[in-house]
Each structure stands twice: as C-alpha cells, then as structure tokens.
Design a protein around this motif. Structure first.
Motif, PDB file in Angstrom:
ATOM      1  N   ARG A   1      47.488  92.892  55.402  1.00  0.00           N
ATOM      2  CA  ARG A   1      49.113  93.617  55.340  1.00  0.00           C
ATOM      3  C   ARG A   1      49.585  93.038  54.266  1.00  0.00           C
ATOM      4  NH1 ARG A   1      51.905  92.186  60.420  1.00  0.00           N
ATOM      5  NH2 ARG A   1      53.713  93.526  59.583  1.00  0.00           N
ATOM      6  N   LEU A   2      48.840  92.273  53.449  1.00  0.00           N
ATOM      7  CA  LEU A   2      49.428  92.253  51.880  1.00  0.00           C
ATOM      8  C   LEU A   2      48.743  93.001  51.479  1.00  0.00           C
ATOM      9  CD1 LEU A   2      50.398  88.136  52.075  1.00  0.00           C
ATOM     10  CD2 LEU A   2      52.056  90.017  52.257  1.00  0.00           C
ATOM     11  N   GLY A   3      48.023  93.376  51.432  1.00  0.00           N
ATOM     12  CA  GLY A   3      47.281  94.940  50.943  1.00  0.00           C
ATOM     13  C   GLY A   3      45.737  93.952  50.106  1.00  0.00           C
ATOM     14  N   ARG A   4      45.363  93.321  50.590  1.00  0.00           N
ATOM     15  CA  ARG A   4      43.962  92.463  49.828  1.00  0.00           C
ATOM     16  C   ARG A   4      43.094  93.134  51.621  1.00  0.00           C
ATOM     17  NH1 ARG A   4      44.735  86.241  49.045  1.00  0.00           N
ATOM     18  NH2 ARG A   4      42.679  86.397  48.092  1.00  0.00           N
ATOM     19  N   ALA A   5      43.148  94.272  52.197  1.00  0.00           N
ATOM     20  CA  ALA A   5      41.711  94.543  52.973  1.00  0.00           C
ATOM     21  C   ALA A   5      41.021  93.893  53.053  1.00  0.00           C
ATOM     22  CB  ALA A   5      42.495  95.986  52.916  1.00  0.00           C
ATOM     23  N   GLU A   6      40.640  93.813  52.180  1.00  0.00           N
ATOM     24  CA  GLU A   6      38.605  93.677  52.269  1.00  0.00           C
ATOM     25  C   GLU A   6      38.535  92.350  52.330  1.00  0.00           C
ATOM     26  OE1 GLU A   6      35.259  95.203  49.489  1.00  0.00           O
ATOM     27  OE2 GLU A   6      36.527  95.900  50.844  1.00  0.00           O
ATOM     28  N   LYS A   7      39.390  91.321  51.792  1.00  0.00           N
ATOM     29  CA  LYS A   7      39.467  90.020  51.901  1.00  0.00           C
ATOM     30  C   LYS A   7      39.919  90.038  53.735  1.00  0.00           C
ATOM     31  CE  LYS A   7      39.359  85.398  51.051  1.00  0.00           C
ATOM     32  NZ  LYS A   7      37.955  84.756  50.559  1.00  0.00           N
ATOM     33  N   GLY A   8      40.413  90.586  53.714  1.00  0.00           N
ATOM     34  CA  GLY A   8      41.262  90.256  55.078  1.00  0.00           C
ATOM     35  C   GLY A   8      39.696  90.633  55.421  1.00  0.00           C
TER      36      GLY A   8
ATOM     37  N   LEU B   1      40.247  92.038  64.223  1.00  0.00           N
ATOM     38  CA  LEU B   1      39.193  92.483  63.439  1.00  0.00           C
ATOM     39  C   LEU B   1      39.645  93.942  63.451  1.00  0.00           C
ATOM     40  CD1 LEU B   1      36.841  92.678  61.227  1.00  0.00           C
ATOM     41  CD2 LEU B   1      35.235  92.587  63.385  1.00  0.00           C
ATOM     42  N   GLY B   2      40.103  94.270  64.945  1.00  0.00           N
ATOM     43  CA  GLY B   2      40.396  95.996  64.679  1.00  0.00           C
ATOM     44  C   GLY B   2      41.966  95.732  63.918  1.00  0.00           C
ATOM     45  N   GLN B   3      42.246  95.340  64.491  1.00  0.00           N
ATOM     46  CA  GLN B   3      44.071  95.880  63.156  1.00  0.00           C
ATOM     47  C   GLN B   3      43.756  95.794  62.132  1.00  0.00           C
ATOM     48  OE1 GLN B   3      45.899  92.488  64.671  1.00  0.00           O
ATOM     49  NE2 GLN B   3      46.784  93.373  66.054  1.00  0.00           N
ATOM     50  N   VAL B   4      42.490  94.478  61.371  1.00  0.00           N
ATOM     51  CA  VAL B   4      42.247  94.516  59.961  1.00  0.00           C
ATOM     52  C   VAL B   4      41.451  95.753  59.140  1.00  0.00           C
ATOM     53  CG1 VAL B   4      41.430  93.464  57.928  1.00  0.00           C
ATOM     54  CG2 VAL B   4      42.446  92.705  59.641  1.00  0.00           C
ATOM     55  N   SER B   5      40.773  96.462  60.132  1.00  0.00           N
ATOM     56  CA  SER B   5      39.681  97.542  59.993  1.00  0.00           C
ATOM     57  C   SER B   5      41.344  99.194  60.121  1.00  0.00           C
ATOM     58  CB  SER B   5      39.020  98.113  61.461  1.00  0.00           C
ATOM     59  OG  SER B   5      38.331  96.780  61.840  1.00  0.00           O
ATOM     60  N   LEU B   6      41.987  99.304  61.140  1.00  0.00           N
ATOM     61  CA  LEU B   6      42.890 100.007  60.863  1.00  0.00           C
ATOM     62  C   LEU B   6      43.538  99.561  59.411  1.00  0.00           C
ATOM     63  CD1 LEU B   6      43.306 102.128  62.927  1.00  0.00           C
ATOM     64  CD2 LEU B   6      45.524 100.447  63.602  1.00  0.00           C
ATOM     65  N   ILE B   7      43.933  99.103  58.876  1.00  0.00           N
ATOM     66  CA  ILE B   7      44.245  98.899  57.532  1.00  0.00           C
ATOM     67  C   ILE B   7      43.510  99.021  56.762  1.00  0.00           C
ATOM     68  CG2 ILE B   7      46.051  97.660  56.422  1.00  0.00           C
ATOM     69  CD1 ILE B   7      46.553  95.333  58.773  1.00  0.00           C
ATOM     70  N   ALA B   8      42.506  99.401  56.796  1.00  0.00           N
ATOM     71  CA  ALA B   8      41.587  99.638  56.265  1.00  0.00           C
ATOM     72  C   ALA B   8      40.784 100.842  55.950  1.00  0.00           C
ATOM     73  CB  ALA B   8      40.576  98.114  55.588  1.00  0.00           C
ATOM     74  N   ARG B   9      41.767 101.265  56.956  1.00  0.00           N
ATOM     75  CA  ARG B   9      41.466 102.902  57.238  1.00  0.00           C
ATOM     76  C   ARG B   9      39.836 103.305  58.179  1.00  0.00           C
ATOM     77  NH1 ARG B   9      45.483 104.916  58.197  1.00  0.00           N
ATOM     78  NH2 ARG B   9      44.715 107.815  58.101  1.00  0.00           N
ATOM     79  N   GLN B  10      39.390 102.128  58.398  1.00  0.00           N
ATOM     80  CA  GLN B  10      38.326 102.520  59.148  1.00  0.00           C
ATOM     81  C   GLN B  10      38.357 103.167  60.667  1.00  0.00           C
ATOM     82  OE1 GLN B  10      35.638  98.704  58.417  1.00  0.00           O
ATOM     83  NE2 GLN B  10      35.639  99.071  56.760  1.00  0.00           N
ATOM     84  N   ILE B  11      38.865 103.427  61.163  1.00  0.00           N
ATOM     85  CA  ILE B  11      39.334 104.133  62.230  1.00  0.00           C
ATOM     86  C   ILE B  11      38.591 103.881  63.497  1.00  0.00           C
ATOM     87  CG2 ILE B  11      40.490 105.795  63.575  1.00  0.00           C
ATOM     88  CD1 ILE B  11      41.631 106.539  60.606  1.00  0.00           C
ATOM     89  N   GLU B  12      37.157 104.687  63.210  1.00  0.00           N
ATOM     90  CA  GLU B  12      36.429 104.348  63.934  1.00  0.00           C
ATOM     91  C   GLU B  12      36.133 102.964  64.551  1.00  0.00           C
ATOM     92  OE1 GLU B  12      34.474 106.869  66.195  1.00  0.00           O
ATOM     93  OE2 GLU B  12      36.472 108.332  65.573  1.00  0.00           O
TER      94      GLU B  12
ATOM     95  N   VAL C   1      41.296  81.627  61.084  1.00  0.00           N
ATOM     96  CA  VAL C   1      40.508  82.650  59.761  1.00  0.00           C
ATOM     97  C   VAL C   1      40.841  83.825  60.456  1.00  0.00           C
ATOM     98  CG1 VAL C   1      38.483  83.316  59.081  1.00  0.00           C
ATOM     99  CG2 VAL C   1      38.645  80.942  58.979  1.00  0.00           C
ATOM    100  N   SER C   2      40.861  84.103  61.066  1.00  0.00           N
ATOM    101  CA  SER C   2      41.329  85.801  61.799  1.00  0.00           C
ATOM    102  C   SER C   2      42.369  85.564  62.063  1.00  0.00           C
ATOM    103  CB  SER C   2      41.261  85.291  63.049  1.00  0.00           C
ATOM    104  OG  SER C   2      41.189  86.538  64.065  1.00  0.00           O
ATOM    105  N   ASP C   3      43.047  85.616  61.809  1.00  0.00           N
ATOM    106  CA  ASP C   3      45.426  84.916  61.596  1.00  0.00           C
ATOM    107  C   ASP C   3      45.674  85.491  60.241  1.00  0.00           C
ATOM    108  OD1 ASP C   3      45.755  84.860  64.099  1.00  0.00           O
ATOM    109  OD2 ASP C   3      46.454  83.437  64.330  1.00  0.00           O
ATOM    110  N   LEU C   4      44.697  84.849  59.332  1.00  0.00           N
ATOM    111  CA  LEU C   4      44.841  85.203  57.743  1.00  0.00           C
ATOM    112  C   LEU C   4      44.223  87.036  57.352  1.00  0.00           C
ATOM    113  CD1 LEU C   4      45.509  83.356  55.658  1.00  0.00           C
ATOM    114  CD2 LEU C   4      43.861  81.902  55.312  1.00  0.00           C
ATOM    115  N   GLY C   5      43.261  86.858  58.473  1.00  0.00           N
ATOM    116  CA  GLY C   5      42.889  87.951  58.423  1.00  0.00           C
ATOM    117  C   GLY C   5      43.557  89.036  57.698  1.00  0.00           C
ATOM    118  N   VAL C   6      44.367  88.857  58.781  1.00  0.00           N
ATOM    119  CA  VAL C   6      45.583  90.475  59.069  1.00  0.00           C
ATOM    120  C   VAL C   6      46.366  89.980  57.904  1.00  0.00           C
ATOM    121  CG1 VAL C   6      47.076  91.192  61.365  1.00  0.00           C
ATOM    122  CG2 VAL C   6      44.781  89.933  61.767  1.00  0.00           C
ATOM    123  N   ALA C   7      47.362  88.539  57.632  1.00  0.00           N
ATOM    124  CA  ALA C   7      48.112  88.376  57.070  1.00  0.00           C
ATOM    125  C   ALA C   7      47.659  89.252  55.858  1.00  0.00           C
ATOM    126  CB  ALA C   7      48.292  87.452  56.713  1.00  0.00           C
ATOM    127  N   TYR C   8      46.105  89.048  55.679  1.00  0.00           N
ATOM    128  CA  TYR C   8      46.017  89.282  54.230  1.00  0.00           C
ATOM    129  C   TYR C   8      45.734  90.512  53.653  1.00  0.00           C
ATOM    130  CZ  TYR C   8      43.970  84.900  51.867  1.00  0.00           C
ATOM    131  OH  TYR C   8      43.977  83.493  51.475  1.00  0.00           O
TER     132      TYR C   8
END
Ligand SMILES: Nc1ncnc2c1ncn2[C@@H]1O[C@H](COP(=O)(O)OP(=O)(O)OP(=O)(O)O)[C@@H](O)[C@H]1O
Ligand SMILES: [Mg+2]
Length: 900
Positions: free
Chosen positions: A745-752, A779-790, A736-743
């Motif tokens: 990166r494919l533009g599905r930040a919410e799901k990720g 989770l941090g990587q995904v947050s970054l993609i979702a622009r949740q920088i803090e 689930v964790s790997d898949l979160g990052v992959a999603y």
C-alpha cells in the motif's frame, strides 16, 4: 600374553608385535627388544606401554599403523579424493557412505583422513551411538567435550574456561554464545554470563545457529574434514542440524562424510553437492589378503583359509574377528612362516557367525569376561569410574582385566584410569558380550548401574537422565524408570528438543501402563499426556495429539477430577480450533469454562475463556469473542508462570492481542489500540521478547486496519526485528503477511509480494490450518495492488473455499470482498455482475459478523459498480453509508485508486 607379562616391571604392561599393531599409535611404546618366550619358537619382539598418546580418535589411532594395508576400496577412495579437491576449492561436498555393519565405512573415512593428513585442515568427528538415539545433539556435545578436554574432577569454572578456549577457535563473539554452549553441555554458569531467558524453541534455534556459526568460523580458517559416524543412530535434533549443515556447507571448504547402515534413509540424497557411496563385500581374493594381514603374513592351511573365505562372505569385520578366533583357539601351530594344523580340522572349530566368533573370543577370556559383560550392560562406551563403582573390590584386578580386554583388541581406551573411558571395538562386540549375559543377571546389572549412577554420578543424572531411565527400564524397575523418563522429557522440552521430549514422555507412558490402575497412576498418566501434548504441539503433530487426548477420555471419566478434566477440555478446544473444527472446539471450550469455574482453577479458566474466544473469532462471531476475551482479562495473568502448561507468551498479552484484533474487526479502533498498547507495556515491563513481539503486532494490526499505514509499518518492523533476532517462527508468519500488505500500500508492491508469498509458504510448512485463508487473502490483496488480477482472483477463491468449509464467516467475507474487487479491476462488463454478486455476499457476511469496517469497504466498492453502470442514485446511497462509517470509526476510506 601371560608369558610376555613376565617381562614387565611391576605396574607396566608389555605387549607383543600382534598387539602393537592393534594398538597403533594409541599408546606411546618403548621397544624392549626381542625375548625368548616359552612355547614360541622365535624370539618375540616386545614393547612396554609408556602411556597414552594424545591421538583423539580411537579408530584412527588404532589403525594408523595398519592403514597402508587398506584392502581394495581404491575407486571409493578416488571418489572421495575428487570430492575433497572440489571441497577445498570452496565448493563444500557431502558424501553419504552406507553399508552393512563391519563393511568398512569408518575404515574408509579414516583412510581418507590418512591420505590427506599432510594437508592443513581441521578434522571434526561426530559419533552417534545406539544408547543416545533420543538424546538431543549428543554427538555434538561429546565432540565439544572432547575438544575441550574435560576431566572428571573439575569445577564448572574450569570447564567454562576450557569451553571458551574451544569456542574462541571458531566464534567471533565468544561471550555472546558461551552461555548457549554452557547450557548445551549442562555446565552451570551462575553469574558468569547473564541468564539465557529464552523459551525452549528459541534456545533450540539459537543453539543450532551457534553450532553452525562455530562450524563456519572454523571453516573460514582452514578446510574441514568432517565425519559424522553412524547416522542411523542420530537423534532428531542432530539430524536437523545436519540438514542445516548440508545447506551451509555448499559455500565452504568442507568435506563432510556421513556414514550409516542400510536401514537409514538419508534425506539428503539428490541434493546439490551430495554424493553417495555404497560399500559392498570384499572379493575372496581381498579376503585372503586381509587374512594375511591379520596373521602377519603367516600362511594359513588351505582348508582353514577356504572356510574363512566362505564363512565371512566378504565382510571385513568378520574376516578380522574370525581369523583372530582361529589363531586364538589353538587348533593351529605357529611356525616361522606358516600356521600348521596339528591334526584334522575339528568340525566345529570355526564358528559360523560373527556372533559365535566373538562369543568364542570372549569365552577364552573367561576371567575378564565379567568385566566385558558389565561394560556391555553400560553401553558401547563405559567409564573406568563407573565400572570401578560397580565392582567395588580389588582395583588391581580390575585394571588388569581391562588391560587384557584392551590387548585382545576388544575394547579401546581413551585417557588413563581413573579418567579412562573404554569403548568396544565395534557395536557387534558389545552386543556379543551383552548377549552372553543371562537375562536375570542383566536385570541385576542394569539395576546396579542405575543405582550407582544415582548415588555417585550426579552429573550424569543431571545431564542425561535418559541414561538412568534406560538402566532402570532394563532392570525392570518401573517406578524409578518412569520418574527418570519424565525428568528426561522435561529436560528435553525445557531445552529445545521437542521430538526427544515426545519420545521420553511416550516411554514413561508405556511403562506406566504396566502398573496397576490406581488413582495415583491414572493421575500420573493424565499429567504425562498433557506434557506430551505440549511437546507435540510445536511439532505440528495434531493427529498424535488427538490420539493421546482420546486415550484420556475414559481415564478422566473414572477419575472425576474436575481440574484435570478442565485442562483436558481446554487442550481439546485448542486442538479443534487449530484444525478448523470450531463447533467441536466450542463444545470443549464451554465444558472447560464450566469445569474450571466449578473447581475454582483461575489459570485454566483464563485459558478456557481465551480458547473459546479464539474459536468464536474464527467463526466470525467477533462480539462474542470480545466479550469472552474481556472476561478472560481477569484471569489471564500479567506474568509468565513456568509451569508445565505454560503458554510461553504472557497470558494477558496474548489475551489482549486477540482482543485488539477482534475489536479492530468491529471497527472499535480506540479500544483496540488501548489493549495493544497495554499488551506492549506489560511485555516490556516483563522484558519478555515473544510477548513484546505480540505487542508490536497488535499495534501494527490496529494501525494498518485504521489506514495509518506508515505507523503500521513502523510497528510491524519492530516486531519482525524481534522475531528474527529470537527466531519466533509462528508469529513471524503473521507479521510478514501484514507487513507485505502495508508495503504494497505504500507503493512497494514487489517487496510486499515477496513477504506475503513467504508467509503463505511458511504457513503451509508449519501447518497453520486455521490461518490459511487469511494468509491467502493478504497475498491476494497484494497481488491486486501489483495488478496481478488473475492471481488475486484465484487466491480469493481458494481462501473462500477453505473458509466456507471451516465456517469461518469473517474470513469468507474478506475472501469474497477480494474476489469482488478482482472482478471489478478486470473491468469487463460481464465481470461487473460477478463483482456485484461477490460484494453483496461479502457485505451480508460482514454485517452478520458486525464487521463494520469491512462492510463500509464493501459499500465503497459497490458504489464504484453502480457509478459505472450509471446508477447515480444507488451509488450515492451506498457511498453515504460508507462515508458515515469511516467518519464515525475514525478510519481512512478504502484506497480505491491504488487497488481498483
Ligand atoms: N578395506 C578394508 N581393508 C582393511 N580392513 C578393513 C577394510 N574394511 C574394513 N576393515 C576392517 O574391518 C573392521 C570393521 O570396519 P569398520 O569399523 O570400518 O566397519 P563399519 O562399516 O564402520 O561398521 P559399522 O556400521 O558397525 O560402524 C575394522 O576393524 C576395519 O579396520
Ligand atoms: Mg563404523
């Protein structure tokens, strides 16, 4: 009673009004009219017992006739009726009913059932018992057995037919779940269903799920009134199932009553739809009413009544029992409307305690007391066939004795001999009978019971070895007791019940300590500890694993047994790995490898090499890990060995998974992919689901690190599908964790985000200490993609701190890289310096770990910083280094646009 019996035809039983009331509708009775009986002034109404009615519950059957006489408890009953109305509307309710023994919990539950008897609903009853506190799902098993109506001399085929009929009432796909239920009920199913082929954990999960589905299926047809009685004796697995039930019930028309004594602390208090009732003692007024009920309205002398009121202190069970004792002792003379005292009340005529009162009643049944004692040694419930096997002689006398116990209201019966099963009216009645047996005689009795079970009750021995173990233990026969506790432990472990397995193994160990410390016994102790460790592991009980392994230290030193010491070292290595102490883990791992080599144990050698590699991997020493894993390939087999140290994943598949992960870290994608593919191939060849999941996980891991995200998603989704279908919880977290990052990166930040968050919280629940930094980083990587920088920054710092404590250099490098990118994304000038600092550290660490892809990523990010500062020369320099690496390794560059 003996006088009444004179009215009886040979082979029949005649009862009087008092007994008739006690019997309720448990039996079909034939009215014999009134008869003169010597010694009693009035003609006595008598009934002949024709047979057992098909009423199912002893409690309700016995009390059905008297239920109108419920004393007090009106508020409680109203409360329950309120809840019932809500429940019937589809808002499922749970009511926790607590109170001391005999206070009337079961009675209240029965009273509610009686009240709503006219409304269509399904009644489900589960009864816990003190003899099965460690037997997984016993109450549920017993309920199913009762519902199916099993008899003693049926074939497995007949039982399976009956089982399927029961399942058809709730399940939509009987054939799919039947093998699970058959396994639960220990019915061999031969070729009738395909073999289960599940690991213990899977089987456990799926069995629980099937039970819940069955339950839900029933609830969809009509409302359910469920009572789960005496939860203080519930086994761990049943409690887990109750947890799930409490959740599931909320959307269903179900009223669930859980009764228990005050020592139990229910975990459900305060949850939505959960109400509580605590039953208190009866007022003296109510006690008097109750006494009147027992005396059938005849008034007792004031003096006697006063004593009953004060001695029973408002406990209904005691009121009933004491009143009966008083009536039976003969201190009172029965008139038409009153009982009279013949003379002054003798000082000790009325027993002080419930125990004394019950003893007194048993004593007066002297001739059959022995049968009661034998039954009590067997347990709260005992079967006719077992008692019969024990007393051997005179069957007529036995039947007569049992009938007398029944008539006295001390035991209840279900079914007819030889199928009959008796149960003591109340746990305290059983205890009183048991207490009345001398200690030495108790030993004897338990010994006889255990032997009889062994010799004639193969079915119980197979399905409940813990029962046999219990009797051998109580008999003081240590050796066979240990043997059966072990059998029980192995059975529980191989089924699904790890907590029960732990308790059984611990019982075996405790007994083993009583035996002389011979070599053989010491070896046994070590082997049991290993089994204990295997059962503790999936429970996440790392402290207890350590404690029990520690105890082995001196024993192994004395034994000087290399094979066992090697295995011990491998387990210890794994223990320290799991809690993040890699240096210690490595010490043990190295010892394990050496000892396993010396004694030529290939299995333990494979295990030790693998575990050692895991620890080096955690430290970021990837190349070293790779070399150990490559050596391990020779020893880690391509098939599962179903021995007790079984890893539950095909060893070579596990080995190759880690190899793929470590190789990817170093940028060796083609070798990584080769091992990942081979892992999947082996798993598919063996048709082993969990191993297949690892195969897909490895492939997804390689692809996503290489930057082939769409392919990675495909593979990871295949893995996730398997994990959901087979409930593999631990591995699901990584997927689930790997898949979160992959999603993401494919533009599905919410799901990720959702998946990566879920992985972190599930990881916490399962105490995956060693995995924590990675889960946070993802989770941090995904947050970054979702622009949740803090958020990304906080997560990176958290991960870096944990990684530093564990000396997990590789993880720390990724954490610093994340922090660096988060600062860069924040794009304030002062952050640029901070970002550079973090990226420099990340680069240094990555280089030290020979983690080339990460080093290249760091360079790409640094290139951005230099470019922003206008330092084109340095920017070009690092970009060239990075680009060369990407090309050489055949991977995609760091996707700067989406993430920076
Ligand atoms: N309110 C009542 N009115 C009449 N009889 C009662 C009442 N409460 C309890 N009794 C009687 O007292 C006896 C003990 O009650 P019950 O078996 O319900 O106790 P319990 O709380 O379930 O005890 P345990 O914890 O041992 O299961 C039963 O025979 C029951 O019929
Ligand atoms: Mg009860």
């Amino acid at each position: 009673a003996a006088r009444l019996q004179a009215l009886a035809e040979p082979g029949t039983i005649v009862v009087a009004a008092s007994t008739r009331r006690l019997l309720g509708d448990l039996f079909r009775l034939c009215d014999l009219g009134s008869h003169e009986v010597k010694g009693i002034a009035e003609p006595v109404a008598a009934w002949a017992v024709e047979g057992v009615s098909d009423s199912e519950s002893r409690f309700e059957a016995v009390h059905a006739a008297g239920l109108t006489d419920l004393i007090d408890r009106e508020d409680e009953l109203d409360f329950l009726l309120d809840r019932q109305r809500l429940a019937w509307k589809g808002e499922g309710q749970i009511v926790l009913i607590s109170g001391e023994p005999g206070i009337g919990k079961s009675r209240l539950a029965a009273a509610l059932a009686e009240r709503i008897a006219g409304e269509p609903h399904t009644r489900l009853r589960y009864q816990c018992s003190p003899y099965h506190t460690n037997s997984a799902l016993r109450p549920f098993i017993a309920q199913l057995e009762r519902a199916a109506g099993f008899t003693a001399d049926e074939t497995s085929e007949q039982r399976l037919d009956k089982l399927e009929a029961v399942l058809a009432m709730g399940a939509s796909q009987v054939q799919a779940v039947a093998p699970l239920f058959a396994a639960l009920l220990s019915i061999p199913f031969g070729k009738r269903y395909p073999p289960l082929a599940l690991t213990p954990t899977q089987q456990r999960r799926r069995t629980l799920a099937a039970l819940l589905d069955q339950f839900e299926g029933l609830a969809r047809q009509q409302p359910i009134l469920l009572s789960f009685e005496d939860a203080h004796w519930a086994d761990a697995t049943s409690l887990e199932l109750l947890d799930l039930t409490v959740e599931r019930v909320r959307q269903l028309p179900v009223l669930a009553l859980f009764t228990f004594r005050p020592e139990f602390e229910p975990p459900w208090v305060g949850l939505p739809n959960v109400g509580s009732l605590t039953l208190g003692r009866l007022s003296s007024n109510d006690v008097e009413n109750m006494v009147a009920r027992v005396t059938a309205g005849r008034v007792l002398p004031v003096e006697v009544m006063k004593q009953i009121v004060s001695k029973t202190d408002g406990n209904p069970l005691f009121v009933e029992e004491l009143t009966k004792t008083v009536l039976e002792t003969g201190i009172l003379v029965e008139d038409a409307e009153v009982y009279r005292l013949e003379g002054p009340l003798p000082p000790l005529a009325i027993p002080e305690t419930l125990q004394d009162s019950l003893m007194a009643r048993l004593d007066r049944l002297a001739p059959v007391r022995e049968i009661a004692q034998l039954g009590a040694a067997i347990g709260r419930e005992f079967s006719y066939s077992l008692v019969r096997a024990l007393v051997g002689r005179d069957e007529t006398a036995l039947k007569h004795g049992l009938a007398q116990l029944e008539q006295a209201g001390l035991v209840f019966r279900r079914g007819e001999p030889p199928e009959a099963v008796y149960s003591f009216k109340h746990a305290l009645v059983r205890d009183a009978a048991y207490e009345s047996v001398l200690k030495s005689r108790r030993h004897q009795l338990h010994g006889q019971i255990a032997r009889a079970l062994e010799e004639r009750f193969a079915e119980i021995v197979a399905s409940q070895p813990e029962i046999v173990a219990h009797h051998f233990t109580e008999a003081g026969l240590v050796d066979p007791a240990i043997e059966y506790w072990l059998k029980a432990g192995v059975k529980a472990y191989s089924l699904y019940a790890n907590e029960d397995a732990v308790r059984f193994f611990e019982r075996a160990l405790t007994l083993l300590k009583k035996l002389p410390e011979t070599r053989d016994n010491l070896e046994r102790a070590v082997d049991i500890c290993f089994q204990l460790r295997n059962a503790l592991l999936p429970l996440g009980k790392t402290d207890r694993i350590l404690r029990s392994l520690d105890e082995l230290d001196p024993i192994l030193a004395r034994l000087g047994d290399k094979q066992r010491s090697a295995q011990y070292s491998a387990f210890r290595c794994n223990h320290h790995f799991l809690i993040g102490q890699q240096r210690r883990a490595i010490e043990f791992g190295e010892t394990g490898v050496r000892l396993a080599r010396e004694c030529g144990d290939r299995v333990v050698l494979g295990q030790s090499l693998f575990r050692l590699a895991q620890s080096y991997h955690a430290l970021g020493e990837y190349r070293r890990a790779i070399s150990l894993l490559e050596q391990g390939l020779e020893f880690n087999a391509n098939e599962l060995r179903h021995d007790r140290h079984n890893l539950n994943i095909i060893p070579s598949v596990l080995n190759r998974t880690w190899l793929a992960i470590a190789l990817v870290e170093c940028g060796d994608f083609s070798a990584g992919m080769r091992h990942a593919r081979r892992a999947l191939e082996i798993a598919e060849g063996a048709e082993h689901q969990l191993s297949k999941l690892l195969g897909w996980l490895s492939i997804g891991y390689v692809l996503s690190h290489k930057g082939e995200i769409a392919g990675a998603v495909g593979a990871l989704e295949r893995g996730l599908d398997l994990s959901d279908r087979w409930s593999f919880r631990v591995w699901r977290i990584r997927l689930v964790s790997d898949l979160g990052v992959a999603y993401a990166r494919l533009g599905r930040a919410e799901k990720g985000l959702q998946l990566a968050e879920q992985a972190v919280s599930d990881g916490d629940k399962m105490q995956l200490i060693a995995d924590k930094p990675r889960l946070l980083i993802r989770l941090g990587q995904v947050s970054l993609i979702a622009r949740q920088i803090e958020t990304a920054l906080t997560l990176g710092k958290q991960a870096a701190a944990i990684a530093a404590v564990h000396e997990a250099k590789g993880d720390e490098a990724w954490a610093r890289f994340l922090i660096g990118r988060a600062y860069l994304a924040a794009s304030e000038p002062k952050n640029l310096d901070e970002s550079e600092k973090q990226l420099d550290i990340a680069l240094r660490l990555a280089t030290a770990c020979e983690a080339r892809p990460l080093a290249a990523f760091c360079n790409t990010a640094l290139c951005r910083i230099y470019a922003r500062r206008g330092d084109q020369v340095r920017a070009k320099e690092v970009d060239a280094v990075a680009t060369a690496t990407y090309r050489e390794l055949g991977m995609q560059p760091l996707p700067l646009d989406t993430t920076l």
